[in-house]
Design an enzyme around this catalytic site. Sequence first.
Site, PDB file in Angstrom:
ATOM      1  N   ASP A  73      -3.471 -18.343   1.377  1.00 14.74           N
ATOM      2  CA  ASP A  73      -4.508 -18.999   0.559  1.00 14.74           C
ATOM      3  C   ASP A  73      -5.274 -20.027   1.384  1.00 14.74           C
ATOM      4  OD1 ASP A  73      -2.113 -20.389   0.664  1.00 14.74           O
ATOM      5  OD2 ASP A  73      -2.193 -21.102  -1.406  1.00 14.74           O
ATOM      6  N   ASP A 125     -12.402  -8.529   4.783  1.00 16.12           N
ATOM      7  CA  ASP A 125     -13.697  -8.508   4.089  1.00 16.12           C
ATOM      8  C   ASP A 125     -14.326  -9.899   4.108  1.00 16.12           C
ATOM      9  OD1 ASP A 125     -13.547  -5.830   3.440  1.00 16.12           O
ATOM     10  OD2 ASP A 125     -14.085  -6.138   1.342  1.00 16.12           O
ATOM     11  N   LYS A 182       2.716 -15.562   3.212  1.00  9.83           N
ATOM     12  CA  LYS A 182       2.922 -16.348   1.994  1.00  9.83           C
ATOM     13  C   LYS A 182       4.422 -16.662   1.935  1.00  9.83           C
ATOM     14  CE  LYS A 182       1.389 -18.160  -1.864  1.00  9.83           C
ATOM     15  NZ  LYS A 182       0.412 -19.267  -1.921  1.00  9.83           N
ATOM     16  N   TYR A 232       0.822  -1.209   0.000  1.00 11.10           N
ATOM     17  CA  TYR A 232       0.000   0.000   0.000  1.00 11.10           C
ATOM     18  C   TYR A 232       0.856   1.259   0.000  1.00 11.10           C
ATOM     19  CZ  TYR A 232      -4.711  -1.817   0.813  1.00 11.10           C
ATOM     20  OH  TYR A 232      -5.934  -2.402   0.679  1.00 11.10           O
ATOM     21  N   ASP A 252      -6.469  -6.668   4.232  1.00 10.83           N
ATOM     22  CA  ASP A 252      -7.578  -5.989   3.550  1.00 10.83           C
ATOM     23  C   ASP A 252      -8.546  -7.035   3.000  1.00 10.83           C
ATOM     24  OD1 ASP A 252      -9.060  -3.915   2.245  1.00 10.83           O
ATOM     25  OD2 ASP A 252      -8.050  -4.456   0.379  1.00 10.83           O
TER      26      ASP A 252
HETATM   27  C1  IPM Z   1     -10.383  -0.773   3.926  1.00 16.17           C
HETATM   28  C2  IPM Z   1     -10.613  -0.217   2.537  1.00 16.17           C
HETATM   29  C3  IPM Z   1      -9.423   0.664   2.167  1.00 16.17           C
HETATM   30  C4  IPM Z   1      -8.196  -0.219   2.187  1.00 16.17           C
HETATM   31  C5  IPM Z   1      -9.573   1.388   0.825  1.00 16.17           C
HETATM   32  C6  IPM Z   1     -10.835   2.203   0.759  1.00 16.17           C
HETATM   33  C7  IPM Z   1      -8.371   2.232   0.508  1.00 16.17           C
HETATM   34  O1  IPM Z   1     -10.807  -1.247   1.634  1.00 16.17           O
HETATM   35  O2  IPM Z   1     -10.297   0.023   4.872  1.00 16.17           O
HETATM   36  O3  IPM Z   1     -10.287  -1.994   4.048  1.00 16.17           O
HETATM   37  O4  IPM Z   1      -7.913  -0.922   1.210  1.00 16.17           O
HETATM   38  O5  IPM Z   1      -7.492  -0.213   3.196  1.00 16.17           O
HETATM   39 MG    MG Z   2     -10.897  -3.151   2.493  1.00 14.53          MG
END
Ligand code: IPM
Ligand code: MG
Length: 361
Positions: free
Chosen positions: A225, A253, A193, A143, A249
Site C-alpha cells: 500500500d 499499471d 504485505k 492467479y 499486476d
Molecule cells: C497483464 C494483464 C493480464 C494479467 C490479464 C489480461 C489476465 O492485466 O498482463 O497485466 O492480469 O496478468
Molecule cells: Mg495487468
Amino acid sequence: MEYKIALIRGDGIGPEVVNEAVGVLDAVAEKYGHKIQYVDVLLGGCATDAVGKSYPDGTAEKCKGCDAVLLGAVGGPKWGPDKPAEQRPETALLAIRKDLGLYANLRPATLRPAMAEASPLRKETAEKGIDLMMVRELTGGVYFGKRDRYETEDRGMECTDLMAYSEKEIERVGRRAFELARLRRKKVSSVDKANVLETSRLWRSVMHRLAEEYPDVQYEDVLVDNCAMQIVRDPGQFDVLVTENMFGDILSDEASMVTGSIGLLPSASIGDSAPGLYEPIHGSAPDIAGQDKANPIATILSTAMMFRYSFQRPEEADAIEKAVDAVLSDGWRTADIAKPGEKVVGTREMGRLIREQLKVL
Ligand code: IPM
Ligand code: MG
C-alpha cells in the site's frame, strides 16, 4: 546469427503493431547481418473465432521451437467474461505464461527524455526522471491457486482463491531482480504485505537471504500500500521493484500511468530457458483497430528487450531504443501521445520513421 521468432499477432490493434515491429526486426537484421525466420502462432480471441478456443492445441510446442515470442495484444469485448473459459483470451495468456515457464515479468516504466511533459505528475517530480523496472512474479500466487465456489447454508454462495508461494518460486524471481539491479542502479525494493499475509512473510525472508548474497545491491522492503503511494509521490526513488503476481499486476499499471505514455512501454516475460515472450503492456484497443492509429512504439521497444534479454545482443537493443528516441525528439507522435500542435503520424508512418533512423544511426 539466425533467429526464429514466433509471432502472436492477436486481436484489435495487435496485428498492426506487430507488423511495424517486424519491419524494425528486419531492419535490424539487415544492419547487423542476422537472419530472422518468423512463425505465425494463433492465440487469443482470433483463435477462438478460427478454431473455437483461445489457446489451440500445440501452441506451447510451436513457441518452444522458437528463440523468442513476440505478442501484439489479445482480448476484446467480443470474448468477454461471460464466455466459457476456453474461449477467453485471458485464459490463453495465463496458459502460455505457465507452459513456457515465464516466471519473471519485466516491466520497465521509463519516462523517455522527449516525453517528460507527458507525465501527469507534478513538474518537479517528473523532472527527477522515472526509470524503474518492475519485476513481477508471473506463474504463481493467487492467479494460479486453487479456486472454489460452493453454496453455504446461511451465507449464500461462497468463493475462495488461494494464494500460495513456495520458497523456490520466490527465490528464482528474486534472483532475477538482484541480477537486473546489478546492471542498473543497484537497488532492489521488494514489495509485500508482510504485516498481514503469510505468503508475504515467506517472500520477505527469502528476499532477505538473497540480499545477503548481493551485498553490492542496496535492498529495502516496501509494503504494497505504501508502494502504491510512493509511485505517485516520488517514482524516481525506485530502481528495481520485485513483487508477487497480483501486486505486480496492479502496481505495473500504476507505474506505467505515471510515465503518461502507456503506448511506449514494452515488457518481457522470461524463464530459465528459451523462448522469452515480449509484448507491449497496452491492450488490444479494439476501438481504434484497423485504422492506422495505434502506437507501434511499445511493440517495437519490446523487440529491443528481446535482443537484450533473449539474444544477449545489447548493441541491437540500444540501436532500436536510440532510433525510437530520435524519432520522438524530432517531434513525431502517434495520436495517443500527441499534444495539440505536434506532428501526428499513423502506425505505419511511425514504423517507417523508426526504420529510417535505424539505417542512419
Ligand atoms: C497483464 C494483464 C493480464 C494479467 C490479464 C489480461 C489476465 O492485466 O498482463 O497485466 O492480469 O496478468
Ligand atoms: Mg495487468
